[in-house]
Motif scaffolding. Structure first.
Motif, PDB file in Angstrom:
ATOM      1  N   ARG A 182      -3.479  -1.433   4.477  1.00 44.53           N
ATOM      2  CA  ARG A 182      -2.554  -2.413   3.899  1.00 44.53           C
ATOM      3  C   ARG A 182      -3.337  -3.677   3.566  1.00 44.53           C
ATOM      4  O   ARG A 182      -4.383  -3.935   4.145  1.00 44.53           O
ATOM      5  N   ALA A 192       2.333 -11.781   0.295  1.00 43.72           N
ATOM      6  CA  ALA A 192       2.708 -10.375   0.122  1.00 43.72           C
ATOM      7  C   ALA A 192       1.905  -9.519   1.087  1.00 43.72           C
ATOM      8  O   ALA A 192       0.809  -9.880   1.495  1.00 43.72           O
ATOM      9  N   VAL A 219       0.887  -5.613   0.898  1.00 44.39           N
ATOM     10  CA  VAL A 219       1.054  -4.490  -0.022  1.00 44.39           C
ATOM     11  C   VAL A 219       0.191  -3.312   0.411  1.00 44.39           C
ATOM     12  O   VAL A 219      -0.739  -3.455   1.205  1.00 44.39           O
ATOM     13  N   SER A 220       0.527  -2.164  -0.145  1.00 47.87           N
ATOM     14  CA  SER A 220      -0.272  -0.972   0.111  1.00 47.87           C
ATOM     15  C   SER A 220      -1.177  -0.739  -1.098  1.00 47.87           C
ATOM     16  O   SER A 220      -0.725  -0.830  -2.241  1.00 47.87           O
ATOM     17  N   GLU A 246       0.102   1.515  -3.786  1.00 47.26           N
ATOM     18  CA  GLU A 246       1.229   1.152  -4.641  1.00 47.26           C
ATOM     19  C   GLU A 246       0.901   0.060  -5.635  1.00 47.26           C
ATOM     20  O   GLU A 246       1.687  -0.214  -6.543  1.00 47.26           O
ATOM     21  N   ARG A 247      -0.224  -0.607  -5.436  1.00 50.91           N
ATOM     22  CA  ARG A 247      -0.562  -1.732  -6.306  1.00 50.91           C
ATOM     23  C   ARG A 247      -1.948  -1.526  -6.897  1.00 50.91           C
ATOM     24  O   ARG A 247      -2.810  -0.915  -6.262  1.00 50.91           O
ATOM     25  N   THR A 248      -2.134  -2.082  -8.084  1.00 49.24           N
ATOM     26  CA  THR A 248      -3.474  -2.033  -8.661  1.00 49.24           C
ATOM     27  C   THR A 248      -4.243  -3.280  -8.236  1.00 49.24           C
ATOM     28  O   THR A 248      -3.669  -4.255  -7.751  1.00 49.24           O
ATOM     29  N   GLU A 279      -3.068  -6.324 -10.044  1.00 47.10           N
ATOM     30  CA  GLU A 279      -1.806  -6.873  -9.513  1.00 47.10           C
ATOM     31  C   GLU A 279      -2.075  -7.710  -8.268  1.00 47.10           C
ATOM     32  O   GLU A 279      -1.515  -8.791  -8.094  1.00 47.10           O
ATOM     33  N   VAL A 280      -2.926  -7.199  -7.401  1.00 48.97           N
ATOM     34  CA  VAL A 280      -3.235  -7.941  -6.177  1.00 48.97           C
ATOM     35  C   VAL A 280      -3.891  -9.275  -6.522  1.00 48.97           C
ATOM     36  O   VAL A 280      -3.544 -10.328  -5.963  1.00 48.97           O
ATOM     37  N   ILE A 282      -1.281 -11.658  -7.750  1.00 49.07           N
ATOM     38  CA  ILE A 282      -0.483 -12.256  -6.667  1.00 49.07           C
ATOM     39  C   ILE A 282      -1.310 -13.319  -5.945  1.00 49.07           C
ATOM     40  O   ILE A 282      -0.831 -14.396  -5.598  1.00 49.07           O
ATOM     41  N   THR A 325       5.743 -10.978  -2.858  1.00 45.13           N
ATOM     42  CA  THR A 325       6.858 -10.075  -2.555  1.00 45.13           C
ATOM     43  C   THR A 325       7.260 -10.198  -1.102  1.00 45.13           C
ATOM     44  O   THR A 325       7.812  -9.263  -0.548  1.00 45.13           O
TER      45      THR A 325
END
Lengths: 279, 334
Positions: free
Chosen positions: A229, A240, A242-243, A246-248, A251-252, A255, A263
């Motif tokens: 994670r 956020a 995130v895993s 699930e994210r590129t 995207e990370v 954020i 998120t």
């Protein structure tokens, strides 16, 4: 803290290490602004964030190097207070620092046991404080073998090793003494590509032995390679969790830089303004 | 046990070999070669050099500076330097002689207070270095002047004489075979041995090396670096107190002007012994060798009838050589 936070502990029994609403100010600068953190059993959590996001202050708070002004740290759901890195160590938390915190002139075994030297049994150790160098060499060798760090002679000075091997010594030391978790602060920052890969392998091996790992890194590909994670830090808080599945990466990064909204919804407290200190 | 290690004499020999190699860390091998070379040279040039009596004299001549150099080694290993040790020793030497002679104190109490005075100076050095984080060079430059001034104020510029015999007992000799050896020489050698043990065989020694080599790594390993430094300077001060007692036994008086260049001589011994001025590398056995190199050259030159100023010249060259070797070795490191 609030009742909600207390309940949260009971519904997430696999959380082994947690920070809630941690705040740290340096004069007028707020490095951590009600920051949360969470680590579950057997996982690698990567902490990412832009410069000045409060990554290193968060890690210092988690490893006992700084004492937060507000907020709390929980180990297995129980509050713990760290006044120094020694306190964290007593709780089984070991930290690997980016700048290769080993003493170059000392040999591998001495570095592994630095500050925790083994003494001979009996009066020689008790009264004459005689070191058990042989036991330390043997133990060091065992740890090196367990983690498959290809170092043979424990009497070589650390300065004669490559950067990757040195970091191997630092990681082995952490893994040898950590009973709860290992924190790694930019462990590959000083290393080349191949050596970084070796350190990432080490991180996986440590996790597979059952120790969760907190990895602080700038290197997004490495984070995606090894983390279960990702904790994204921005402006002194977690925005956020995130895993990587699930994210590129972009995207990370978005954020991280604020181009995408966070998120954060793991804990209800995060949505509220920073908590006032308890009366 | 039996399966993993050979037993009996070979194992014992191997262990002794390992111990010898550990005692003579690589940094001390060059100095040892230099010492042996000097000994060979002078024994070829003078029949009197390689006699028990003469060698005993050499040890006797280096015992004061050698003892100071033990404390200096510890300080330099911690990445510090102590300019005050000669002056602190002179202060201790005046305190213990004046208390015993002028104040009529019990001799052993006077000795204890002399040691304590030196230990207090060491603790002052250590406190200033750790609590206010001043550079050791500046701190000990200051305490050098303070100790020097206190010595002259307290002694009123007067040499203290008429010492009770207990104060000079360390200057007495015993016979070993054909050779007279002073108790002071034995004390110095014993102190070197004890310091070697603590530095190389105990955790406290490891911590000192770690603090000198990489204070940050030491701190992150949970070593209380300030406490280590404070004890280094304090113990060094106590050792200067022992040097003061040895000084009294050699000179037979309490001399306020004693030891004025001994601080530099002690640094010379440490550096000649292969200990790095950057801290964390070296050994106290090297320092003993370094002190003996100076002693042997001085003694040998006298024996072959050369002016003693050449000893100073040679020592100077050797110091530069030793530091150059250290520097080159360090630059080789990645």
């Amino acid at each position: 803290m609030t009742a909600a936070a207390g309940e949260a502990t009971t519904v997430r029994p696999d959380v082994v290490f947690e920070a809630r609403q941690v705040t740290k100010r340096y004069g007028h600068v707020t490095a951590l602004d009600g920051c949360d953190f969470e680590l579950r059993a057997g996982e690698v959590v990567a902490v990412v964030g832009d410069n000045g996001a409060g990554k290193s202050t968060l890690i210092k708070a988690l490893s006992g190097a700084v004492v937060p002004d507000e907020g709390e740290i929980l180990i297995d759901g129980r509050p713990a207070r760290f006044h120094s890195p020694l306190d964290a160590r007593r709780h089984g938390i070991e930290t690997v620092y980016q700048d290769l915190a080993v003493a170059p002139a000392l040999d591998i075994a001495s570095n592994l046991f630095l500050g925790r030297e083994l003494r001979r049994a009996g009066p020689l150790g008790r009264w004459l404080r005689l070191l058990d160098k042989r036991a330390m060499r043997r133990e060091a060798e065992r740890h090196m073998n367990e983690l498959q760090i290809g170092l043979r002679s424990m009497t070589n000075a650390v300065e004669d090793l490559s950067g990757g091997q040195r970091q191997g010594v630092a990681v082995a030391r952490a893994a040898a003494f950590a009973s709860r978790l290992v924190i790694m602060d930019e462990p590959t920052a000083a290393l080349g590509v191949r050596e970084s890969g070796q350190v990432l392998d080490l991180i996986r091996r440590i996790r597979d032995r059952g120790l969760p790992v907190i990895l602080i890194s700038h290197n997004m590909p490495q984070v995606f390679e090894v983390a279960d994670r990702i904790h994204i830090q921005r402006l002194g808080r977690r925005v956020a969790m995130v895993s990587p599945a699930e994210r590129t990466m972009s995207e990370v990064v978005a954020i991280m830089t604020g181009a995408l909204p966070g998120t954060e919804q793991a804990a209800p407290a995060d949505l509220e303004p920073p908590a006032e200190p308890a009366p | 046990m039996m399966a993993t290690q050979p037993t009996g004499v070979p194992a014992g020999l191997a262990r002794a070999g390992v111990a010898a190699r550990q005692a003579l860390s690589p940094s001390a091998l060059g100095p040892l070669a230099a010492l042996l070379l000097a000994c060979v040279f002078f024994s070829l040039r003078s029949d009197r050099f390689l006699t028990g009596g003469n060698l005993s004299l050499v040890v006797q001549q280096v015992m004061v500076v050698g003892t100071l150099a033990i404390g200096q080694t510890m300080v330099i290993l911690s990445a510090g330097i102590d300019l005050s040790n000669g002056a602190v020793m002179a202060f201790g030497n005046i305190v213990l002689t004046k208390l015993a002679v002028d104040s009529g104190l019990n001799v052993y109490l006077a000795i204890a207070l002399g040691l304590l005075a030196c230990g207090a100076f060491g603790a002052l050095n250590g406190t200033l270095v750790t609590a206010i984080r001043l550079p050791p060079f500046i701190v000990t430059l200051g305490t050098l002047s303070i100790a020097f001034a206190l010595t002259h104020i307290y002694s009123n510029e007067q040499t203290v004489s008429g010492l009770p015999s207990q104060l000079t007992w360390l200057g007495n000799t015993f016979r070993l075979g054909q050779t007279d050896i002073t108790y002071g020489s034995v004390l110095m050698i014993g102190l070197f041995g004890l310091t070697w043990y603590v530095l190389s065989q105990t955790a406290a020694g490891r911590h000192l090396y770690a603090v000198g080599n990489s204070p940050e790594a030491a701190r992150l390993s949970g070593i209380r670096t300030r406490r280590v430094l404070l004890s280094v300077y304090t113990v060094a001060g106590l050792i200067y107190g022992i040097a003061a007692l040895l000084l009294v036994s050699r000179t037979g008086v309490g001399d306020p002007n004693a030891g004025q260049t001994d601080n530099l001589d002690s640094i010379t011994a440490v550096v000649l012994g292969g200990t790095s001025l950057f801290g964390g590398r070296g050994s106290v056995i090297g320092t003993l060798i370094g002190a003996l190199i100076v002693g042997v050259i001085r003694n040998g030159l006298q024996l072959i009838g050369t002016k003693s100023i050449y000893q100073t010249l040679i020592t100077g060259i050797l110091v530069i050589l030793a530091v150059a070797v250290d520097q080159v070795a360090r630059r080789r490191q990645p």
